[in-house]
Design an enzyme around this catalytic site. Structure first.
Site, PDB file in Angstrom:
ATOM      1  CE1 TYR A  23      41.207  28.152 -13.531  1.00 44.31           C
ATOM      2  CE2 TYR A  23      41.452  26.679 -15.333  1.00 44.31           C
ATOM      3  CZ  TYR A  23      41.234  27.855 -14.960  1.00 44.31           C
ATOM      4  OH  TYR A  23      40.310  28.516 -15.764  1.00 44.31           O
ATOM      5  CG  ASP A  24      43.386  21.018 -15.510  1.00 42.42           C
ATOM      6  OD1 ASP A  24      43.528  22.393 -15.441  1.00 42.42           O
ATOM      7  OD2 ASP A  24      44.115  20.594 -16.191  1.00 42.42           O
TER       8      ASP A  24
ATOM      9  NE  ARG B  13      42.589  24.146 -23.843  1.00 44.75           N
ATOM     10  CZ  ARG B  13      43.529  24.743 -22.920  1.00 44.75           C
ATOM     11  NH1 ARG B  13      43.690  26.169 -22.940  1.00 44.75           N
ATOM     12  NH2 ARG B  13      44.076  24.031 -21.933  1.00 44.75           N
TER      13      ARG B  13
HETATM   14  P1  NAD Z   1      41.316  36.754 -13.636  1.00 43.12           P
HETATM   15  O1  NAD Z   1      42.232  36.211 -12.792  1.00 43.12           O
HETATM   16  O2  NAD Z   1      41.382  38.074 -14.310  1.00 43.12           O
HETATM   17  O3  NAD Z   1      39.802  37.271 -12.757  1.00 43.12           O
HETATM   18  C1  NAD Z   1      39.498  35.947 -11.623  1.00 43.12           C
HETATM   19  C2  NAD Z   1      38.997  37.257 -10.484  1.00 43.12           C
HETATM   20  O4  NAD Z   1      38.619  36.300  -9.451  1.00 43.12           O
HETATM   21  C3  NAD Z   1      39.997  38.009 -10.025  1.00 43.12           C
HETATM   22  O5  NAD Z   1      39.620  39.468 -10.056  1.00 43.12           O
HETATM   23  C4  NAD Z   1      40.385  37.624  -8.658  1.00 43.12           C
HETATM   24  O6  NAD Z   1      41.034  38.632  -7.883  1.00 43.12           O
HETATM   25  C5  NAD Z   1      39.191  37.022  -8.269  1.00 43.12           C
HETATM   26  N1  NAD Z   1      39.294  35.856  -7.198  1.00 43.12           N
HETATM   27  C6  NAD Z   1      40.298  34.721  -7.172  1.00 43.12           C
HETATM   28  N2  NAD Z   1      39.965  33.874  -6.183  1.00 43.12           N
HETATM   29  C7  NAD Z   1      38.900  34.779  -5.421  1.00 43.12           C
HETATM   30  C8  NAD Z   1      38.114  34.390  -4.309  1.00 43.12           C
HETATM   31  N3  NAD Z   1      38.577  33.136  -3.414  1.00 43.12           N
HETATM   32  N4  NAD Z   1      37.302  35.006  -3.872  1.00 43.12           N
HETATM   33  C9  NAD Z   1      36.798  36.147  -4.821  1.00 43.12           C
HETATM   34  N5  NAD Z   1      37.334  36.656  -5.596  1.00 43.12           N
HETATM   35  C10 NAD Z   1      38.554  35.806  -6.223  1.00 43.12           C
HETATM   36  O7  NAD Z   1      40.802  35.766 -14.515  1.00 43.12           O
HETATM   37  P2  NAD Z   1      39.896  35.670 -15.877  1.00 43.12           P
HETATM   38  O8  NAD Z   1      40.784  35.284 -17.172  1.00 43.12           O
HETATM   39  O9  NAD Z   1      38.837  37.064 -15.910  1.00 43.12           O
HETATM   40  O10 NAD Z   1      38.813  34.511 -15.572  1.00 43.12           O
HETATM   41  C11 NAD Z   1      37.560  34.697 -14.909  1.00 43.12           C
HETATM   42  C12 NAD Z   1      36.747  33.235 -14.676  1.00 43.12           C
HETATM   43  O11 NAD Z   1      36.947  32.714 -16.304  1.00 43.12           O
HETATM   44  C13 NAD Z   1      37.829  32.306 -14.125  1.00 43.12           C
HETATM   45  O12 NAD Z   1      36.780  31.399 -13.079  1.00 43.12           O
HETATM   46  C14 NAD Z   1      38.528  31.505 -15.027  1.00 43.12           C
HETATM   47  O13 NAD Z   1      38.733  30.229 -14.436  1.00 43.12           O
HETATM   48  C15 NAD Z   1      37.521  31.549 -16.137  1.00 43.12           C
HETATM   49  N6  NAD Z   1      38.157  31.082 -17.549  1.00 43.12           N
HETATM   50  C16 NAD Z   1      38.953  32.245 -18.017  1.00 43.12           C
HETATM   51  C17 NAD Z   1      39.537  31.971 -19.264  1.00 43.12           C
HETATM   52  C18 NAD Z   1      40.433  32.896 -19.958  1.00 43.12           C
HETATM   53  O14 NAD Z   1      40.963  32.565 -20.974  1.00 43.12           O
HETATM   54  N7  NAD Z   1      40.430  34.021 -19.458  1.00 43.12           N
HETATM   55  C19 NAD Z   1      39.398  30.627 -20.034  1.00 43.12           C
HETATM   56  C20 NAD Z   1      38.687  29.520 -19.229  1.00 43.12           C
HETATM   57  C21 NAD Z   1      37.799  29.892 -18.024  1.00 43.12           C
HETATM   58  N1  UDP Z   2      53.064  30.056 -23.617  1.00 45.16           N
HETATM   59  C1  UDP Z   2      54.333  30.290 -24.577  1.00 45.16           C
HETATM   60  N2  UDP Z   2      54.838  31.507 -23.960  1.00 45.16           N
HETATM   61  C2  UDP Z   2      54.541  32.164 -23.248  1.00 45.16           C
HETATM   62  C3  UDP Z   2      53.152  31.978 -22.291  1.00 45.16           C
HETATM   63  C4  UDP Z   2      52.448  30.662 -22.751  1.00 45.16           C
HETATM   64  O1  UDP Z   2      54.725  29.694 -25.341  1.00 45.16           O
HETATM   65  O2  UDP Z   2      55.228  32.995 -22.751  1.00 45.16           O
HETATM   66  C5  UDP Z   2      52.339  28.875 -24.167  1.00 45.16           C
HETATM   67  C6  UDP Z   2      51.961  27.733 -23.033  1.00 45.16           C
HETATM   68  O3  UDP Z   2      52.904  26.963 -22.948  1.00 45.16           O
HETATM   69  C7  UDP Z   2      50.482  27.163 -23.672  1.00 45.16           C
HETATM   70  C8  UDP Z   2      50.216  28.429 -24.448  1.00 45.16           C
HETATM   71  O4  UDP Z   2      51.102  29.328 -24.691  1.00 45.16           O
HETATM   72  O5  UDP Z   2      50.836  26.207 -24.770  1.00 45.16           O
HETATM   73  C9  UDP Z   2      48.897  29.169 -23.867  1.00 45.16           C
HETATM   74  O6  UDP Z   2      49.326  29.332 -22.534  1.00 45.16           O
HETATM   75  P1  UDP Z   2      48.410  30.201 -21.340  1.00 45.16           P
HETATM   76  O7  UDP Z   2      49.195  30.097 -20.158  1.00 45.16           O
HETATM   77  O8  UDP Z   2      48.163  31.652 -22.102  1.00 45.16           O
HETATM   78  O9  UDP Z   2      47.153  29.318 -21.623  1.00 45.16           O
HETATM   79  P2  UDP Z   2      46.672  27.688 -21.245  1.00 45.16           P
HETATM   80  O10 UDP Z   2      47.882  26.915 -21.150  1.00 45.16           O
HETATM   81  O11 UDP Z   2      46.127  27.769 -19.826  1.00 45.16           O
HETATM   82  O12 UDP Z   2      45.751  27.369 -22.213  1.00 45.16           O
END
Ligand code: NAD
Ligand code: UDP
Length: 316
Positions: free
Chosen positions: A147-148, A279
């Site tokens: 992912y990262d 963060r």
């Molecule tokens: P989500 O999983 O709800 O949405 C992602 C969507 O992408 C889903 O509908 C999934 O079916 C679709 N998808 C995955 N792979 C695909 C592919 N190969 N082709 C077409 N569609 C595909 O997640 P979200 O939280 O809505 O995140 C949306 C975007 O924002 C992502 O790119 C994620 O990395 C980014 N983002 C989200 C957060 C957060 O906290 N929610 C934080 C940082 C970045």
């Molecule tokens: N986390 C937790 N309990 C849970 C799910 C997540 O303590 O049931 C913690 C996780 O280890 C992280 C933080 O909550 O430190 C945020 O996790 P999340 O997966 O939501 O997002 P990300 O780690 O990608 O920021």
């Protein structure tokens, strides 16, 4: 502003994408929502299905897409650790091949393209709060790397298309976002804690719960994303979008217990590998360049999210 604007939202049936589709339709845009439904669902956009300016297409962004559009929000990518680690090769392909395909589409059509990047590009940061000029502390070979590093490579591609082909790019680094239509099964902390509290189950704190995150309500985030998309051409980002309010995961659990009135107890689970300890976004750039800052405090956002999950659980 969006009148007669044809907008592609990849990952549009996901959590954040579905909110973008909804707001864009309200402003008069034509919305093409593309999703492979890996983590998203038709139900997230079923209320938009009959809108005359809405179209839903099943498509995987790792394959080329030929459509005519003016703007692209590239949101497609599983975002929760459980889902992005389920098939890590596909996760990297989604970020990297997906970026190449969508940038190629932007290059051919002249569309403006916005990338949903992430605070994960900072990894487990040793600078706090995180500013956009910090290069990060990322493990390239761990379980979170698909992912990262996928998202980091996507940023590289965006800036190379910008330098090499003058593609009109916008890169948003999104910090932890929460709200209605999060997938209750995707293991993210806000949805996990609310669902556990509503069911009266133990609340699972990973590690000692002293790690911090900054949580942004989805409406604030979507306003920031659209503001970035509509910003002047010189503004490319990367720009942090998130709520600078910083909480320990234990504090989040305590707030959820209080707001739900739950009898759930806290229980500890091992801390996942490479879990970032701190963060918090520095949002100076977003304030100065976009005039954006979040307005919804965690408490108010949690109330709305709890109401959503409560209705969801009652319906099943
Ligand atoms: P989500 O999983 O709800 O949405 C992602 C969507 O992408 C889903 O509908 C999934 O079916 C679709 N998808 C995955 N792979 C695909 C592919 N190969 N082709 C077409 N569609 C595909 O997640 P979200 O939280 O809505 O995140 C949306 C975007 O924002 C992502 O790119 C994620 O990395 C980014 N983002 C989200 C957060 C957060 O906290 N929610 C934080 C940082 C970045
Ligand atoms: N986390 C937790 N309990 C849970 C799910 C997540 O303590 O049931 C913690 C996780 O280890 C992280 C933080 O909550 O430190 C945020 O996790 P999340 O997966 O939501 O997002 P990300 O780690 O990608 O920021």
């Amino acid at each position: 502003m969006h009148q007669n604007n044809r907008v592609l939202v990849t990952g549009g049936a996901g959590f954040i994408g579905s909110h973008i589709c909804e707001v864009l339709l309200e402003t008069g845009a034509e919305v093409l929502c593309v999703d492979n439904f890996f983590t998203g669902a038709r139900s997230n956009v079923s209320h938009l299905r009959d809108h005359p300016n809405f179209e839903l297409m099943r498509h995987d962004v790792t394959f080329p897409l030929f459509v005519e559009v003016d703007q692209i929000y590239n949101m497609a990518c599983p975002a929760s650790p459980i889902h992005y680690q389920f098939d890590p090769v596909q996760t990297t392909k989604t970020s990297v091949h997906g970026a190449i395909n969508m940038l190629g589409l932007a290059k051919r059509t002249g569309a403006r393209i916005l990338q949903a990047s992430t605070s994960e590009v900072y990894g487990d940061p040793d600078v706090h709060p995180q500013q956009e000029d910090y290069w990060g502390n990322v493990n390239p070979i761990g379980p979170r790397s698909c992912y990262d590093e996928g998202k980091r490579c996507a940023e590289t591609l965006f800036f190379d298309y910008f330098r090499q082909h003058q593609t009109d790019i916008k890169v948003a680094r999104i910090f932890n976002t929460y709200g209605p239509r999060m997938n209750p099964q995707d293991g993210r902390v806000v949805s996990n804690f609310i669902v556990q509290a509503l069911k009266g189950e133990d609340i699972t704190l990973y590690g000692d719960g002293e790690q911090t995150r900054s949580f942004c309500y989805v409406d604030d985030l979507v306003r920031g994303l659209i503001g970035l998309m509509d910003s002047p051409e010189g503004i490319t980002g990367p720009v942090n979008l998130g709520n600078p309010g910083e909480f320990t995961i234990r504090e989040l659990a305590e707030q959820v217990i209080e707001l739900t009135g739950s009898k759930s107890q806290l229980t500890h689970r091992p801390l996942p590998q490479d879990d970032p300890k701190k963060r918090r976004p520095d949002i100076t750039k977003a304030k100065e360049q976009l005039g954006w800052e979040p307005t919804i405090p965690l408490r108010d956002g949690l109330v709305k999210a709890i109401e959503y999950f409560d209705n969801l659980l009652k319906a099943h």
